[in-house]
Scaffold this motif. Structure first.
Motif, PDB file in Angstrom:
ATOM      1  N   CYS A 166      38.868  43.188  32.492  1.00  0.00           N
ATOM      2  CA  CYS A 166      38.681  43.387  31.147  1.00  0.00           C
ATOM      3  C   CYS A 166      37.484  41.919  30.412  1.00  0.00           C
ATOM      4  N   ASN A 190      37.626  40.237  27.328  1.00  0.00           N
ATOM      5  CA  ASN A 190      37.638  39.563  26.930  1.00  0.00           C
ATOM      6  C   ASN A 190      38.665  38.088  27.648  1.00  0.00           C
ATOM      7  N   CYS A 191      39.418  38.559  29.279  1.00  0.00           N
ATOM      8  CA  CYS A 191      40.099  37.722  29.386  1.00  0.00           C
ATOM      9  C   CYS A 191      39.529  37.681  31.059  1.00  0.00           C
ATOM     10  N   CYS A 209      44.131  46.022  28.524  1.00  0.00           N
ATOM     11  CA  CYS A 209      44.194  44.904  29.326  1.00  0.00           C
ATOM     12  C   CYS A 209      46.126  44.520  29.723  1.00  0.00           C
ATOM     13  N   PHE A 264      40.777  40.299  32.713  1.00  0.00           N
ATOM     14  CA  PHE A 264      41.471  40.074  34.184  1.00  0.00           C
ATOM     15  C   PHE A 264      41.138  41.489  34.801  1.00  0.00           C
ATOM     16  N   GLU A 319      46.642  41.506  29.973  1.00  0.00           N
ATOM     17  CA  GLU A 319      46.647  40.542  29.795  1.00  0.00           C
ATOM     18  C   GLU A 319      47.098  39.666  28.974  1.00  0.00           C
ATOM     19  N   CYS A 320      45.845  40.220  27.733  1.00  0.00           N
ATOM     20  CA  CYS A 320      45.353  40.264  26.226  1.00  0.00           C
ATOM     21  C   CYS A 320      45.492  41.245  25.668  1.00  0.00           C
TER      22      CYS A 320
HETATM   23 ZN   LIG Z   1      42.087  41.038  28.620  1.00  0.00          ZN
END
Ligand SMILES: [Zn+2]
Length: 103
Positions: free
Chosen positions: A95, A97-98, A81, A100, A83-84
């Motif tokens: 993603c 996790n986030c 990702c 994205f 982003e993270c």
């Molecule tokens: Zn992410």
């Protein structure tokens, strides 16, 4: 006729059928689409059996092996990702996790 492959969905079966056709291999689909009725599960949720003629079996098998390998490679591929920096399996396009979206 010989059993060739168990597709996860009618859609997958149609894709394989089309690709086999491009190699002049005729395939037969049974299962899913033979039982369409209102109120039943969507056909995309059903496993679909695929068959080919005996003389096409060897060629079709080569194709299926290659096809499975590509799917496995895709499943084992991960993406990071932006982003993270978390890695998610390639089969997921956002993603985990986030949330994205993969670019
Ligand atoms: Zn992410």
């Amino acid at each position: 006729m010989k059993f060739l492959y168990l597709a996860e969905s009618n859609i997958e079966a149609q894709i394989i059928k089309h690709k086999l056709q491009q190699q002049n291999i005729k395939s037969y689909i049974s299962g899913g689409n033979l039982h369409i009725a209102i109120g039943e599960l969507p056909t995309s949720e059903l496993y679909v059996k695929m068959y080919v003629d005996n003389n096409d079996y060897e060629d079709a098998l080569v194709f299926i092996k290659d096809y499975k390998k590509k799917i496995e490679e895709q499943l084992n591929t991960k993406w990071s990702c932006s982003e993270c920096n978390e890695t998610s399996p390639y089969s997921i396009s956002t993603c985990w996790n986030c949330g994205f979206e993969r670019l």
